[in-house]
Design a protein around this motif. Structure first.
Motif, short mmCIF file in Angstrom:
data_model
loop_
_atom_site.label_atom_id
_atom_site.label_comp_id
_atom_site.label_asym_id
_atom_site.label_seq_id
_atom_site.Cartn_x
_atom_site.Cartn_y
_atom_site.Cartn_z
N LEU A 299 0.82 -1.21 0.00
CA LEU A 299 0.00 0.00 0.00
C LEU A 299 0.86 1.26 0.00
N SER A 300 2.01 1.17 0.64
CA SER A 300 2.85 2.36 0.71
C SER A 300 3.69 2.51 -0.55
N GLY A 301 3.47 1.64 -1.54
CA GLY A 301 4.06 1.87 -2.85
C GLY A 301 5.24 0.98 -3.19
N LYS A 302 5.61 0.08 -2.29
CA LYS A 302 6.70 -0.84 -2.58
C LYS A 302 6.24 -1.81 -3.68
N SER A 303 7.17 -2.20 -4.56
CA SER A 303 6.73 -3.06 -5.67
C SER A 303 6.59 -4.51 -5.19
N LEU A 304 5.74 -5.23 -5.88
CA LEU A 304 5.46 -6.62 -5.54
C LEU A 304 6.73 -7.46 -5.59
N GLN A 305 7.54 -7.20 -6.66
CA GLN A 305 8.76 -7.98 -6.84
C GLN A 305 9.72 -7.73 -5.68
N GLU A 306 9.83 -6.46 -5.31
CA GLU A 306 10.72 -6.07 -4.21
C GLU A 306 10.33 -6.80 -2.92
N ILE A 307 9.04 -6.85 -2.68
CA ILE A 307 8.55 -7.50 -1.47
C ILE A 307 8.84 -8.99 -1.51
N LYS A 308 8.55 -9.59 -2.67
CA LYS A 308 8.74 -11.03 -2.78
C LYS A 308 10.21 -11.43 -2.71
N ASP A 309 11.10 -10.52 -3.09
CA ASP A 309 12.53 -10.81 -3.04
C ASP A 309 13.13 -10.61 -1.66
N SER A 310 12.37 -9.96 -0.78
CA SER A 310 12.93 -9.65 0.52
C SER A 310 13.10 -10.92 1.35
N PRO A 311 14.16 -10.99 2.16
CA PRO A 311 14.41 -12.19 2.97
C PRO A 311 13.28 -12.48 3.96
N GLU A 312 12.67 -11.41 4.50
CA GLU A 312 11.62 -11.67 5.49
C GLU A 312 10.38 -12.30 4.84
N TYR A 313 10.11 -11.93 3.57
CA TYR A 313 9.00 -12.55 2.86
C TYR A 313 9.27 -14.04 2.66
N ARG A 314 10.51 -14.32 2.19
CA ARG A 314 10.84 -15.72 1.90
C ARG A 314 10.87 -16.56 3.17
N ARG A 315 11.32 -15.93 4.25
CA ARG A 315 11.37 -16.65 5.52
C ARG A 315 9.96 -17.04 5.97
N LEU A 316 9.06 -16.09 5.91
CA LEU A 316 7.68 -16.36 6.33
C LEU A 316 7.02 -17.38 5.40
N HIS A 317 7.29 -17.22 4.10
CA HIS A 317 6.71 -18.15 3.13
C HIS A 317 7.16 -19.57 3.43
N ASP A 318 8.47 -19.75 3.66
CA ASP A 318 9.00 -21.08 3.98
C ASP A 318 8.40 -21.59 5.27
N GLY A 319 8.32 -20.68 6.24
CA GLY A 319 7.77 -21.08 7.54
C GLY A 319 6.34 -21.59 7.41
#
Lengths: 279, 265
Positions: B231-251
Motif C-alpha cells: 500500500l505504501s508503494g513498494k513493488s510486488l517484486q521487491e517485497i517477494k525478493d525480501s528475505p523476510e517474505y521468503r522466511r515467512l513463506h517457507d515457515g
C-alpha cells in the motif's frame, strides 16, 4: 506458411458453429416430423377416397376442413367456433388464475415450513393421482352445473403441478443466495420474497406449463359432461348426431390450441426468466 | 473500534444421520478480529476454514464457546458482518446495480438513493458502466467485484471473504488481490479472508492464521506487514525478493506441509 494458412482456413468456420457438439440439435427433426404428418394426412385422404372406411366414421380431410370453416362461419349448436373456443379459454384462464393464487402460496408453505408441509402434503398427494372426472360428479352435486363447477374441477387438476413445482423450486434455492441475504440483514419475510420466490420462478413456470396441459385435457372432459358451450360440448353434441366431420374438426382445434398454449408458456419462460438459462 | 471474537469455539457435526456420533470440525478456536485488521486463514482442505467463517458470519452455531461482536453474543447472521462468497452468490434476476443495491433495499432505503449509492460503489470497484449489465454478461473477476461492492453496501464492520478469488485465473487473481487490499484500507472494516494461497494470505493480511485439520485448530497466528508495504508503494517484486517474505513463506509452507506428513503417517 501460406500453405498452412490455406489448410487451416476452410476448417476454422466449422468449429464455431453454434450447435456443434450437440448431437441431434444441429440438424433438426422438423423436416422428418413434417413428412410424417404429410404421410398421415395422405393415408387418411386415400382411405376416404377409396372408401376403405365409411365417410360416416372417417370423413376426408377436405370435408373436415370445410366443417371447420362451416362451424367458424355459421356455428354449431347455437354458437360459432370462436364462441365455443372463447368459452373454453375463459374457463381455462379463470382456473389458471385461481390455481396460481392458491397454488404458489401453498407451494411456498410446503417448501419453507414444517407445519405447512405437514398439513398440505397429504391433501396434495390425495388429489394428485385422482382423475378429475372421478370427482366431477361430486363437484356438480355440491355446486351445480354452472361455470363454477367446471372452473373448480379444472383448478383442482391444475393445482398439484403448480404446488409441487413451487415447493421444488423453493427447495432448489441455492444456500449461498439465502445466506448472502441473511448476512446483509434480511428478515425471514425478506428472504422469502426477495430470494426464495425469485429463485423458484423458473420451476413455477414449468409447473404452470404442465398445469395448462392437465387443465386443458380436464376442461374438454368436463365440457363433455355438462356445458352449453365450449369445444368439448361441441364435440359431444356433434357425436350424438353422428356429425363426424365436426367431431374431428373439434379435435383438431383442441390439439391446435393446446399446441399454441405450450408455445405461449415457453415464450413466457424465456421472457420472464432469461437468467434461468445461465444458471 | 469493534472486535469480532471467537472464544474457545468448537464445532461438531453429526456423522451421517446418526445424531449420537459426531465429528469434531473445529476445536478450541480463539480468534479476535479488530476492525482495523486483515486476518487471512490458511490451511489444507478439511481444516475447517470455511466452517470458521460460517461461525463468524452466524450461519452456523458453535457447539461450545462464544461468538461475539464487542462482547455481545451474535444471534445469527447480521448486516455488521457481510459475506463475499466463492461462487459470488449474485442474484441472476437482478442486474449488477440492483445486486449492489440489494442490502440497501433490505434496509428500506428509497429507490433513487439506492441507485445513487450503488453506482457510487460500482465506481469504487472500477465498474462504472456495468450497472445495467446482467450478471451472466460479467466475467468472473467482475462478478467478484460486484460481490465485494454488494457486501460494502451493507456498511459492515467486518468483511468475511470466503475464498472469493479462488475460482479466478492467476492474472485476474493477482489484480483483485491488490484491489481487495485497497478496498480494505479505504473502508476501515475488519477483514477475515479464507484462502488456499499462502502468497495471497501473506500479501493481504496483517495476521496470517494457520489451521491444521482433524480437528481444525489454530497452530500459528503470525503478524505480517507485506500488505502495508504494498500500500505504501513498494513493488510486488521487491517485497517477494525480501528475505523476510521468503522466511515467512517457507515457515508457513513448512507448517502446512508438516501437518500433511503427520496426516499421512
Amino acid at each position: 506458411m501460406t500453405i498452412e494458412v490455406g489448410i487451416i482456413a476452410p476448417t476454422a468456420p466449422v468449429e464455431i458453429q453454434p450447435d456443434a457438439g450437440k448431437p441431434g440439435r444441429g440438424r433438426g427433426t422438423l423436416p422428418i416430423s413434417l413428412v410424417t404428418i404429410a404421410v398421415i394426412i395422405a393415408a387418411w385422404s386415400l382411405a376416404s377416397v377409396y372408401g376403405v372406411v365409411s365417410p360416416l366414421f372417417l370423413p376426408s380431410p377436405l370435408i373436415v376442413l370445410k366443417a371447420i370453416y362451416n362451424v367458424a362461419v355459421n356455428g354449431f349448436v347455437d354458437s360459432t367456433l370462436a364462441q365455443h373456443t372463447f368459452a373454453s379459454l375463459l374457463r381455462i384462464f379463470a382456473a389458471l388464475a385461481a390455481s396460481i393464487v392458491i397454488g404458489i402460496p401453498a407451494g411456498l408453505a410446503i417448501g419453507t415450513s414444517r407445519i405447512g408441509k405437514g398439513i398440505l402434503d397429504p391433501i396434495v398427494e390425495f388429489l394428485r393421482p385422482l382423475p378429475p372426472l372421478a370427482y366431477l360428479p361430486l363437484i356438480i352435486i355440491w355446486i351445480g352445473i354452472g361455470e363454477a363447477s367446471k372452473i373448480t374441477v379444472i383448478s383442482l387438476a391444475m393445482l398439484p403441478p403448480i404446488i409441487l413445482s413451487t415447493a421444488a423450486g423453493v427447495k432448489s434455492a441455492p444456500a449461498d443466495f439465502v445466506n448472502a441475504a441473511r448476512s446483509f440483514g434480511a428478515s425471514r419475510l425478506q428472504v422469502l420474497l426477495y430470494v426464495i420466490l425469485p429463485s423458484a420462478i423458473p420451476s413455477i413456470l414449468t409447473g404452470t406449463r404442465i398445469a395448462l396441459g392437465a387443465g386443458w385435457s380436464t376442461l374438454v372432459a368436463a365440457e363433455l359432461v355438462a356445458a352449453s358451450r365450449g369445444l368439448g360440448f361441441m364435440i359431444q353434441s356433434a357425436a350424438q348426431f353422428l356429425v363426424t366431420d365436426i367431431v374431428i374438426a373439434g379435435i383438431i382445434v383442441i390439439a391446435a390450441i393446446a399446441f399454441l398454449l405450450e408455445i405461449l408458456a415457453r415464450l413466457l419462460e424465456r421472457w420472464f426468466v432469461p437468467w434461468a438459462a445461465h444458471r | 473500534m469493534s472486535v469480532l471474537s471467537l472464544q474457545s469455539v468448537s464445532l461438531a457435526f453429526p456423522v451421517d444421520r446418526d445424531i449420537s456420533q459426531t465429528r469434531l470440525v473445529l476445536d478450541g478456536i480463539t480468534l479476535h478480529l479488530a476492525s482495523d485488521e486483515f486476518i487471512a486463514v490458511i490451511g489444507r482442505s478439511g481444516s475447517g476454514k470455511t466452517s470458521l467463517l460460517n461461525l463468524a458470519a452466524g450461519f452456523l452455531k458453535p457447539t461450545s464457546g462464544r461468538v461475539s461482536v464487542d462482547g455481545v453474543d451474535i444471534a445469527g447472521p447480521g448486516a455488521d458482518r457481510a459475506v463475499v462468497f466463492q461462487d459470488d452468490a449474485l442474484y441472476p434476476w437482478l442486474n449488477a446495480r440492483d445486486n449492489v443495491a440489494f442490502p440497501l433495499k433490505l434496509r428500506g432505503i428509497a429507490k433513487g438513493e439506492r441507485r445513487l449509492r450503488a453506482d457510487d460503489l460500482l465506481a469504487k470497484v472500477g465498474l462504472d458502466n456495468a450497472g445495467a449489465k446482467n450478471i451472466w454478461e460479467l466475467s468472473g473477476g467482475m462478478r467478484q467485484r460486484v460481490g465485494i461492492a454488494r457486501a460494502l453496501a451493507s456498511d459492515p464492520r467486518f468483511l468475511l471473504l470466503d475464498e472469493p478469488l479462488g475460482a479466478l485465473d492467476a492474472l485476474t487473481r493477482a489484480r483483485l488481490q491488490q484491489f481487495l487490499l485497497k478496498v480494505w484500507s479505504d473502508s476501515k472494516t475488519g477483514a477475515l479472508l479464507i484462502t488456499h494461497s499462502i502468497e495471497e494470505a501473506m500479501l493481504l493480511a496483517t495476521r496470517v492464521v494457520v489451521l491444521a485439520p482433524n480437528p481444525g485448530r489454530i497452530v500459528a497466528d503470525i503478524p505480517a506487514s507485506f500488505g502495508r508495504q504494498l500500500l505504501s508503494g513498494k513493488s510486488l517484486q521487491e517485497i517477494k525478493d525480501s528475505p523476510e517474505y521468503r522466511r515467512l513463506h517457507d515457515g508457513l509452507t513448512g507448517l502446512i506441509h508438516a501437518d500433511a506428513q503427520e496426516d499421512a503417517a
